[in-house]
Design an enzyme around this catalytic site. Structure first.
Site, mmCIF file in Angstrom:
data_model
loop_
_atom_site.group_PDB
_atom_site.id
_atom_site.type_symbol
_atom_site.label_atom_id
_atom_site.label_comp_id
_atom_site.label_asym_id
_atom_site.label_seq_id
_atom_site.Cartn_x
_atom_site.Cartn_y
_atom_site.Cartn_z
ATOM 1 N N SER A 254 -22.765 -4.507 -16.744
ATOM 2 C CA SER A 254 -22.048 -5.455 -17.760
ATOM 3 C C SER A 254 -21.461 -6.481 -16.674
ATOM 4 O O SER A 254 -21.178 -6.238 -15.671
ATOM 5 C CB SER A 254 -21.064 -4.724 -18.702
ATOM 6 O OG SER A 254 -19.771 -4.275 -17.791
ATOM 7 N N LYS A 255 -20.763 -7.489 -17.532
ATOM 8 C CA LYS A 255 -19.997 -8.552 -16.634
ATOM 9 C C LYS A 255 -19.216 -8.336 -15.453
ATOM 10 O O LYS A 255 -19.183 -8.986 -14.647
ATOM 11 C CB LYS A 255 -19.254 -9.594 -17.881
ATOM 12 C CG LYS A 255 -20.350 -10.427 -18.504
ATOM 13 C CD LYS A 255 -20.340 -11.567 -17.985
ATOM 14 C CE LYS A 255 -21.297 -12.661 -18.650
ATOM 15 N NZ LYS A 255 -22.623 -12.968 -17.368
ATOM 16 N N ARG A 256 -18.514 -6.848 -15.711
ATOM 17 C CA ARG A 256 -17.663 -6.395 -15.039
ATOM 18 C C ARG A 256 -18.334 -6.451 -13.511
ATOM 19 O O ARG A 256 -17.524 -6.303 -12.560
ATOM 20 C CB ARG A 256 -17.066 -5.256 -15.482
ATOM 21 C CG ARG A 256 -15.816 -4.962 -15.403
ATOM 22 C CD ARG A 256 -15.370 -3.700 -16.423
ATOM 23 N NE ARG A 256 -16.378 -3.092 -16.719
ATOM 24 C CZ ARG A 256 -16.588 -1.782 -16.083
ATOM 25 N NH1 ARG A 256 -16.103 -1.516 -14.790
ATOM 26 N NH2 ARG A 256 -17.551 -1.221 -16.551
ATOM 27 N N GLY A 258 -20.554 -8.193 -12.229
ATOM 28 C CA GLY A 258 -21.218 -9.252 -11.697
ATOM 29 C C GLY A 258 -22.234 -9.950 -12.852
ATOM 30 O O GLY A 258 -21.943 -9.766 -13.914
ATOM 31 N N GLU A 264 -28.153 -16.454 -14.550
ATOM 32 C CA GLU A 264 -27.196 -16.597 -13.656
ATOM 33 C C GLU A 264 -27.610 -16.385 -12.128
ATOM 34 O O GLU A 264 -27.412 -17.125 -11.350
ATOM 35 C CB GLU A 264 -26.164 -15.625 -13.923
ATOM 36 C CG GLU A 264 -25.383 -16.143 -15.102
ATOM 37 C CD GLU A 264 -24.422 -14.865 -15.366
ATOM 38 O OE1 GLU A 264 -23.203 -14.926 -14.571
ATOM 39 O OE2 GLU A 264 -24.515 -14.241 -16.067
#
Ligand code: GLU
Length: 489
Positions: A254-256, A258, A264
């Site tokens: 997840s975003k956590r 990276g 992106e």
């Protein structure tokens, strides 16, 4: 297997193309290509509330960026289209009707409140939650009454209440599910849209999908799908559930951890071939050694036998390492071309447009040093500027003072004015001799020159750098350095 292999990638357009999702797409594509089959993209947008505008485009951009081509699907069409589920609603409604007629499905009129109460009660009693089947047992008269009231209703699938459903998974082997633990799930919602279960089964059948490859999280849905196939009289495809991607802490990626969108990675300056290679190794291997592989090699060698059953850990460091490796393999022309959009974004506007021939001379100097395309702009700005900026105190190296620094700059300037060809080997020979004359260590003399010419304390090799910056600008920067030093007190 050969020509009948048809594999689909069925993303829901609910956001940016998640790296985990693209990982499945990659394995599906490699499998199709390995077997000379077709790779189909189907957009699963039946959960209209979750659809995000622009998401389809982003998903297709992600595929295109990675060079994952599709034979049928959005933009390219194909014999089993449309490939967007919201344009195929009649198919699902028809199948739902058929299931109702066969009594493998039924209308359910339970209100949200009733379903909430039911769930709370199940939780209180520590029972598995799920629809209790109340509307399945309505008598024809009761059903007519409910219909007459004209309230909203959904269609549910009538799951067998006993027995087991066996999934023969190409990766996990046989997995057994007890039917009584699977409730009568919804197949058609009150808004007339199908749920994922119905839509994916109907489309996999109508699109003649031979292999359903998808992430592990869908394995628990597969017994439901097999029951739908049975009830509809369709031959099910083969199933293979692919490993999920986890962060280093073994939590779902997840975003956590990276960046999660493949776009992106594109914007940060990763090369698509590096990302593709890296992703292929998440839960698959060619052998126990080979790490660097082209898309061609992957397409020729991919096999489900070597797909792992356990989740794969996404290691950003390794991706970065691999990206650097791929960057070093690029020709100067190729790297220059790929850097251009990053320089257009990263360099000060007044330094644009970037001269291609000039860039081609800079590129070999940084190729070994960058791991991301986005690092280049900052690293090479001084090649493009007229003058560079720095603290004049940085010119004075350890063991030197202002006077010896000015003398060093002046001698360097004279020597470089006199040098016949402004070429790095000649510059190096000349300046080494000058350093000796000055009684300075190479570290001191070249340290001063480096700051004067580039404004930095660390750069690509100094003499090559000076050659590319060119005589005129080097001399002028040395002159400026003297001025800055002598006027700074
Ligand atoms: N639409 C589902 C998703 O977005 C696809 C699951 C499947 O491949 O069956 O993950």
């Amino acid at each position: 297997m050969a020509e009948n292999v048809r594999v689909r990638y069925a993303p829901s357009p609910t956001g940016d193309p998640h790296i985990g999702n693209m990982h499945s797409a990659l394995f599906e594509w490699l499998f199709a290509r390995r077997h000379g089959g077709k790779f189909i993209v189907r957009i699963e947008d039946t959960d209209q509330e979750r659809v995000v505008p622009g998401a389809v485009e982003s998903i297709l951009d992600g595929l295109r960026w990675l060079n994952i081509d599709w034979d049928e699907g959005p933009l390219v069409g194909g014999p089993y289209g449309p490939y967007i589920q919201s344009e195929r609603l009649d198919n699902y409604r028809e199948m739902a009707e058929r299931l109702i007629r066969q009594e493998d499905g039924y209308r359910c009129y339970c209100s949200r409140e009733r379903l909430n109460e039911m769930r709370q009660e199940q939780e209180r009693r520590d029972q598995p939650t799920g629809y209790d089947g109340r509307c399945r047992d309505l008598s024809p008269v009761q059903r007519q009454e409910m219909e007459a009231q004209g309230g909203p209703s959904v269609v549910r699938f009538a799951m067998p209440r006993s027995g087991t459903t066996r999934v023969q998974d190409l990766i996990h082997g046989e997995v057994e599910f007890s039917n009584e633990l699977l409730d009568d799930f919804i197949i058609l919602k009150a808004d007339g849209f199908p749920t994922y279960h119905l839509a994916s089964v109907v489309d996999d059948h109508l699109m003649k999908i031979s292999h359903v490859l998808r992430a592990d999280e869908w394995l628990p849905s597969t017994p439901r799908h097999l029951q739908l196939y049975r009830a509809l009289g369709f031959t099910p495809p083969q199933f293979g559930h692919l490993p999920m991607l986890l962060g280093p802490d073994r939590d779902k990626l997840s975003k956590r951890h990276g960046a999660t969108s493949v776009l992106e990675y594109r914007d940060q300056g990763y090369l698509p071939e590096a990302v593709l290679n890296f992703m292929a190794l998440l839960g698959w291997s060619l052998d126990d050694r080979t790490e660097v592989m082209s898309a061609e090699t992957l397409k020729e060698n991919f096999s489900l036998e070597r797909v792992s059953r356990s989740p794969a850990i996404f290691d950003q460091e390794k991706l970065l390492w691999m990206n650097g490796l791929y960057i070093r393999e690029l020709t100067a022309e190729d790297l220059a071309e790929r850097l251009t959009p990053f320089l257009e974004r990263g360099l000060p506007k007044e330094l644009l447009p970037v001269d291609r021939d000039y860039l081609l001379r800079i590129v070999p100097l940084i190729r070994e040093r960058i791991k991301l395309l986005s690092e280049a702009a900052e690293m090479i700005t001084y090649f493009f500027q007229e003058e560079v900026d720095y603290d004049p105190a940085d010119l004075v190296q350890r063991g030197m003072d202002q006077e010896s620094t000015v003398a060093a700059l002046r001698l360097a300037r004279d020597e470089m004015t006199a040098v016949k060809v402004f070429e790095h080997q000649l510059l190096e020979d000349t300046l080494r001799a000058a350093g000796t004359t000055l009684g300075l260590a190479a570290r001191q003399f070249f340290g001063t020159l480096r700051v004067a010419v580039t404004g930095r304390t660390a750069t690509p090799p100094l003499f090559e750098t000076m050659e590319v910056v060119g005589r005129e600008r080097v001399l002028s920067r040395l002159g400026t350095a003297v001025v800055r030093l002598t006027s700074s007190n």
